[in-house]
Design an enzyme around this catalytic site. Sequence first.
Site, mmCIF file in Angstrom:
data_model
loop_
_atom_site.group_PDB
_atom_site.id
_atom_site.type_symbol
_atom_site.label_atom_id
_atom_site.label_comp_id
_atom_site.label_asym_id
_atom_site.label_seq_id
_atom_site.Cartn_x
_atom_site.Cartn_y
_atom_site.Cartn_z
ATOM 1 N N GLN A 196 -5.305 -1.778 9.586
ATOM 2 C CA GLN A 196 -5.021 -3.047 8.912
ATOM 3 C C GLN A 196 -5.555 -4.215 9.745
ATOM 4 O O GLN A 196 -5.232 -4.344 10.923
ATOM 5 C CB GLN A 196 -3.497 -3.182 8.696
ATOM 6 N N ASP B 248 -11.492 2.257 3.566
ATOM 7 C CA ASP B 248 -11.718 0.808 3.453
ATOM 8 C C ASP B 248 -13.215 0.484 3.372
ATOM 9 O O ASP B 248 -13.586 -0.647 3.057
ATOM 10 C CB ASP B 248 -11.123 0.083 4.676
ATOM 11 N N LYS C 227 0.845 -1.204 0.000
ATOM 12 C CA LYS C 227 0.000 0.000 0.000
ATOM 13 C C LYS C 227 0.876 1.248 0.000
ATOM 14 O O LYS C 227 0.621 2.207 -0.726
ATOM 15 C CB LYS C 227 -0.945 -0.022 1.211
#
Length: 286
Positions: free
Chosen positions: A96, A119, A52
């Site tokens: 995460q 997200d 990322k």
Amino acid sequence: MRLLDGKALAATITERLADEIEAFKAAHAVVPGLAVVLVGDDPASHAYVKMKESACKRAGVYSVVHKFPEDTPHDRIRQTVEMINDNPNLHGLLVQLPLPGHMDTLDLIDRIAPSKDVDGFHPFNFGKLFAGLETFAPCTPLGVMRLLEEYDIDPKGKDAVVVGASNIVGKPMAALLLNAGATVDICHIFTRDLAEHTQKADIVLVGVGKPGLITADMIREGAVVIDIGINRLEDGRLVGDVDYEAVAPKCSAITPVPGGVGPMTIAMLLQNTLAAARNFVTKPDA
Ligand code: NAD
């Protein structure tokens, strides 16, 4: 059989996004910023976060990773999330997953400002997604939709079967397909006869985490198969959930692993981060 090349498509999308980001910076004097919160030592999570970061670099997105040891107290992570929420230079924020067992994942996701939730996991954005409203859709299913679109595979009127029903893959995948006009079955660990569902599907999308779960007899001739699973075998190979060698010859189109859905996920994260930065300059109170 067409190979749905997510790697090539993601590279093209990232190049285009880099141009858009350049223009955005010039127009608004704002650099899109992404914060990642990473807790613990899970090697896969560290690898994803590295990918990322390097994608952000390629596209011209400013990124910062807050790394914490495994035994960090929940409140410390919560404070970090709140601090990032208040930072006007960071437009996107993701935690995460998976988090260490002592942490309350839902609580932390709930703390993310919905306007920074790139997200798409926050219940507010999740609700909007299911209502068919514009919002941040989770990057993996969004990447799948983009892949289908680029290869002219229209889910409208098709029978789609989603195998796996997690909040980050299966459920949002089903919502996006439903919003696109597909008839959607969602299968999971308690589904009595998985093959009975997959055999009748025009599009089979699998995100479970079990290598070889989908075998050739479970797929009808000419189906489209999207393999979202990522599994590291003992010999180090990366494979999906589909028995690729046996299934591919029966399909009209299939994604490889690696090189299919994975790269698309990262491209969609960049896209969502740019969208968050755009919202920041156009709707600062949102
Ligand atoms: P998860 O463990 O949260 O969910 C797994 C789902 O699979 C559950 O809904 C469970 O009910 C279902 N399931 C388990 N065994 C089953 C079986 N035998 N038959 C049918 N359903 C079954 O996992 P997740 O976080 O949703 O991830 C799923 C897979 O997708 C993993 O391999 C993960 O690495 C991969 N993944 C890939 C990407 C990507 O970018 N390509 C992103 C996220 C996750």
